[in-house]
Design an enzyme around this catalytic site. Sequence first.
Site, PDB file in Angstrom:
ATOM      1  N   GLU A  26       0.824  -1.206   0.000  1.00  0.00           N
ATOM      2  CA  GLU A  26       0.000   0.000   0.000  1.00  0.00           C
ATOM      3  C   GLU A  26       0.858   1.256   0.000  1.00  0.00           C
ATOM      4  O   GLU A  26       1.939   1.289   0.612  1.00  0.00           O
ATOM      5  CB  GLU A  26      -0.928   0.051   1.217  1.00  0.00           C
ATOM      6  N   THR A  27       0.346   2.254  -0.675  1.00  0.00           N
ATOM      7  CA  THR A  27       0.834   3.618  -0.545  1.00  0.00           C
ATOM      8  C   THR A  27      -0.319   4.450  -0.011  1.00  0.00           C
ATOM      9  O   THR A  27      -1.443   4.380  -0.532  1.00  0.00           O
ATOM     10  CB  THR A  27       1.315   4.173  -1.894  1.00  0.00           C
TER      11      THR A  27
END
Length: 259
Positions: free
Chosen positions: A45-46
């Site tokens: 995830e970002t």
Amino acid sequence: MIKQYIVDAFTDTLFHGNQAAVCLLDEWLPDELLMAITRENRFSETAFLVGHHLRWFTPGGEIDLCGHATLASAFVMLKYICPKKTEIRFQTLSGELMVKRQNDRYVMTFPAYALIPTPVKKAMEEALGVMPTEAYLGRDLLLVYDDENTIRQITPDQEKLLQLPGLMVHVTSKGNDYDCVSRSFGPKLAIPEDPVCGSGHCHIIPYWVSKLHQHDFTAYQASARGGVLYCHAEGQTMTIAGQAVLYAMSDLHINILAK
């Protein structure tokens, strides 16, 4: 330019836990550009923040709840941006999420998923290599096994995982040194294995509450990187706490990325 932090979440040791990038934005950029940044990072995830509005992107698209990137975002905000504060509230697709700093841990208040029993099927054995003893469905599919060694040794077939219900697939058992152990797989999100999955424990811990009749758990994610989650569940909400360490700070030259 955009300031980006890379944080290892659910660990106190670099190169363990789950990596998340946290990008601080002045305003929202087009989703296509947020996805391009996410794919460039190649983490599970970002996280993107505009003020206290938090969004999470996987390489396969935006997601409605993410534990480790929330922990990483709170770590960045409370350690580097507003260090005098001990609490932050994020606005997200899952509503308002509160995170408190308590000593070296960050305690997140999350919703607990309702689990619906689902039949154990041959397709589950074909995808994971071992037949589970129980199966439940929330946002994700939760498969239960008898012992920790099974969890550690599972080598899933990613293509066959795609055919199972649920957004992600979590496998869990009672632990030897921890209350429970687990692993998490997300090929539908272009994540073969999520090293430490906070939202997965919003499925895993409610299950173990019902089986072990306790409310406090020290959980271990038995991925190659490994990570520890300190959980408390009661009713429809739960807390997940963990540590985090900073790996890097950088500036994204977004005008270059956009060309």
